[in-house]
Scaffold this active site. Structure first.
Site, PDB file in Angstrom:
ATOM      1  N   ARG A  46       0.806  -1.217   0.000  1.00 55.87           N
ATOM      2  CA  ARG A  46       0.000   0.000   0.000  1.00 55.87           C
ATOM      3  C   ARG A  46       0.841   1.270   0.000  1.00 55.87           C
ATOM      4  NH1 ARG A  46      -4.708  -0.567   4.158  1.00 55.87           N
ATOM      5  NH2 ARG A  46      -2.949  -0.148   5.508  1.00 55.87           N
ATOM      6  N   HIS A 237       4.902 -27.054  11.109  1.00 61.07           N
ATOM      7  CA  HIS A 237       6.274 -27.549  11.003  1.00 61.07           C
ATOM      8  C   HIS A 237       6.464 -28.936  11.631  1.00 61.07           C
ATOM      9  CE1 HIS A 237       6.826 -23.522   9.741  1.00 61.07           C
ATOM     10  NE2 HIS A 237       7.042 -22.968  10.916  1.00 61.07           N
TER      11      HIS A 237
HETATM   12  C1  BG6 Z   1       7.837 -19.631  12.109  1.00 67.32           C
HETATM   13  C2  BG6 Z   1       7.119 -19.268  13.371  1.00 67.32           C
HETATM   14  O1  BG6 Z   1       6.983 -20.310  11.238  1.00 67.32           O
HETATM   15  O2  BG6 Z   1       8.946 -20.447  12.404  1.00 67.32           O
HETATM   16  C3  BG6 Z   1       8.057 -18.567  14.312  1.00 67.32           C
HETATM   17  O3  BG6 Z   1       6.021 -18.422  13.092  1.00 67.32           O
HETATM   18  C4  BG6 Z   1       9.302 -19.372  14.533  1.00 67.32           C
HETATM   19  O4  BG6 Z   1       7.411 -18.297  15.564  1.00 67.32           O
HETATM   20  C5  BG6 Z   1       9.906 -19.824  13.210  1.00 67.32           C
HETATM   21  O5  BG6 Z   1      10.225 -18.562  15.236  1.00 67.32           O
HETATM   22  C6  BG6 Z   1      11.039 -20.798  13.443  1.00 67.32           C
HETATM   23  O6  BG6 Z   1      11.690 -21.036  12.225  1.00 67.32           O
HETATM   24  P1  BG6 Z   1      13.198 -21.495  12.212  1.00 67.32           P
HETATM   25  O7  BG6 Z   1      13.488 -21.748  10.771  1.00 67.32           O
HETATM   26  O8  BG6 Z   1      13.987 -20.352  12.786  1.00 67.32           O
HETATM   27  O9  BG6 Z   1      13.276 -22.714  13.050  1.00 67.32           O
END
Ligand code: BG6
Length: 486
Positions: A46, A237
């Protein structure tokens, strides 16, 4: 191998994700020769800004988020030539004609829209993309979590994106799937004959999946307090990692073959209900403490709602109720403000059935396979060997160590680098299909509901510790311990 020339339109182009992850990832791919001249990266948001101002912002983001050794002036200047900007208002007519004009200069090339924005504006953006005729057969859209906050809202997100794009044009990112070790898990399982025959409940005692972070919620309190660790980390994840460990061998690496197998795992997860929830789930919330010698505040001091009951730690004993895995616990654990940043999958094999070694030879420890996602990405297979030397039969537990950085001496690419180009390649293997996301919510929603009904608050834990003591008790009740690297 370079990917075909493309146009990447990044909605939320001035935001944190674009600056921190997306622009640096595309820069590295250009540097490594995978992006051809003529490709365009078009920031959209935006905010009023000229092309030149956006280039300045991009160059500052690269300075901020690249290591100084990676910042190569010549590549940066080539990269900036690819970058431009169009101010677009997701929810109104503002800017859409300009965006169309720019894209129509190259009507036949691969076009990707990356929605690096909150899910509440997925719907108007997609609608406008459709209405302004921006979808060609070569068009894709990339969306990120949160893909909803429960099954119903996830369905709504999927439906609004699905009204404009077909499923094979929709790339739902889970950046964990782009991590090197995660892909290596597939290589390990399916490019070696060794693991296939032992990958089941006859030989595996249990599996642990941990994603530990030292950071707190920081400036993301507004988002996080409505999400919590279960939705932020477990629904996506951790469950994706579990799927890749537990799935049956797909016929090919083709996206739908892999996703069919992952979906079966999600559907086989034993439901969690009011009877078992307090025994096999633990949630915690950090209090002030010390990490790496520094005092850090507690969660309630960092968010607006000082009485928040949002969890920052979760441990779950999950079970995949099918023939291969029945009786094998999958212990999942994630949290913020834990003692170290460490993500790993550990496969604990069973003990040998009988020891032939005399007393005093040392304990025979069960084999263990450690897949380290971060830091020090790599794999270690722990085995028993005889201590070298003439001192008689003394047994020792040692790792066959393959830490990637040492073995290959290369920079570890960020997960986004691979995933962003997979979008251009049209390869959906490392992206989640609609039914997978919804199946994951179907398992997660009842956990959240049990917690709400139980009317107990998350257990407090001191920042810099491994979560509430009940998480330790949960696994110790089964005669097991959380994995500590040695
Ligand atoms: C993200 C989450 O998807 O993954 C975060 O929203 C988290 O809260 C992050 O910190 C962790 O990712 P990585 O790759 O640093 O383990």
């Amino acid at each position: 191998i370079p990917v075909p020339v493309f146009d990447y339109v990044v909605f939320g182009g001035t935001g944190d994700l674009a600056r921190r992850k997306l622009l640096p990832a595309l820069y590295f791919r250009l540097k490594d020769g995978q992006i051809l001249e003529g490709s365009r990266i078009i920031g959209a948001s935006r905010r009023e800004m000229t092309d030149d101002e956006y280039r300045t912002m991009t160059s500052e983001a690269l300075k901020e988020f690249l290591a100084p050794v990676d910042f190569d002036e010549a590549v940066v200047s080539r990269f900036l030539q690819m970058v431009s900007y169009v101010p677009v208002d997701a929810a109104s007519e503002g800017g859409w004609d300009e965006l169309r004009e720019r894209l129509e200069l190259e009507p036949d090339r691969i076009r990707a829209f990356y929605l690096a924005v909150g899910p509440d504006i997925f719907d108007p953006i997609c609608e406008n993309i459709g209405k302004h005729g921006l979808v060609t057969p070569q068009t894709r859209v990339v969306i990120e979590k949160p893909l909803g906050k429960d099954l119903d809202s996830a369905r709504r997100v999927n439906e609004s994106v699905g009204r404009v794009f077909s499923e094979d044009q929709i790339f739902r990112i889970d950046h964990y799937l782009g991590k090197e070790t995660v892909q290596n898990l597939m290589a390990l399982r399916f490019a070696n004959v060794l693991y296939g025959p032992v990958w089941n409940s006859a030989m595996i005692d249990h599996v642990q999946i941990t994603a530990a972070e030292t950071v707190g919620v920081g400036s993301r309190g507004d988002y996080y307090d409505h999400s919590g660790a279960l939705r932020d980390m477990v629904q996506n994840h951790l469950l994706q990692l579990l799927c890749l460990v537990a799935m049956e061998p797909p016929d090919t690496l083709d996206a739908n073959s892999v996703r069919d197998e992952k979906l079966k795992v999600l559907k086989a997860l034993r439901p969690i209900n009011d009877e078992n929830s307090s025994i096999i789930t633990v949630r915690g919330q950090y209090r002030a403490g010390i990490i790496d010698g520094k005092s850090v505040p507690g969660y309630l001091d960092e968010v607006t709602d000082h009485a928040s009951e949002t969890e920052t730690f979760v441990a779950i004993k999950a079970e995949v109720a099918n023939w291969r895995w029945a009786g094998v616990p999958f212990y999942l654990r994630t949290g913020k403000r834990l003692p170290s940043r460490m993500s790993e999958i550990v496969i604990f094999f069973k003990q040998v059935p009988h020891s032939i070694f005399p007393k005093g030879s040392g304990n025979i420890q069960a084999n263990r396979l450690v897949l380290r996602l971060q830091p020090d990405e790599g794999m270690k297979q722990w085995i028993m060997i005889k201590d070298p030397g003439p001192g008689g039969m003394r047994l020792r537990h040692v790792p066959l160590d393959m830490t990637f950085a040492e073995a290959f001496q290369v920079r570890n690419p960020d997960a986004y680098e691979r995933l962003l180009l997979d979008v251009i390649r049209g390869n959906q293997t490392l992206f989640m299909r609609r039914d997978e996301v919804e199946a994951a919510w179907k398992w997660i929603d009842p956990i959240k509901e049990c917690w709400e009904r139980s009317s107990t608050a998350p257990k407090p834990y001191t920042a810099g510790t491994w979560g509430p003591s009940s998480a330790v008790a949960m696994i110790e009740r089964d005669g097991r311990n959380w994995h500590e690297d040695i």
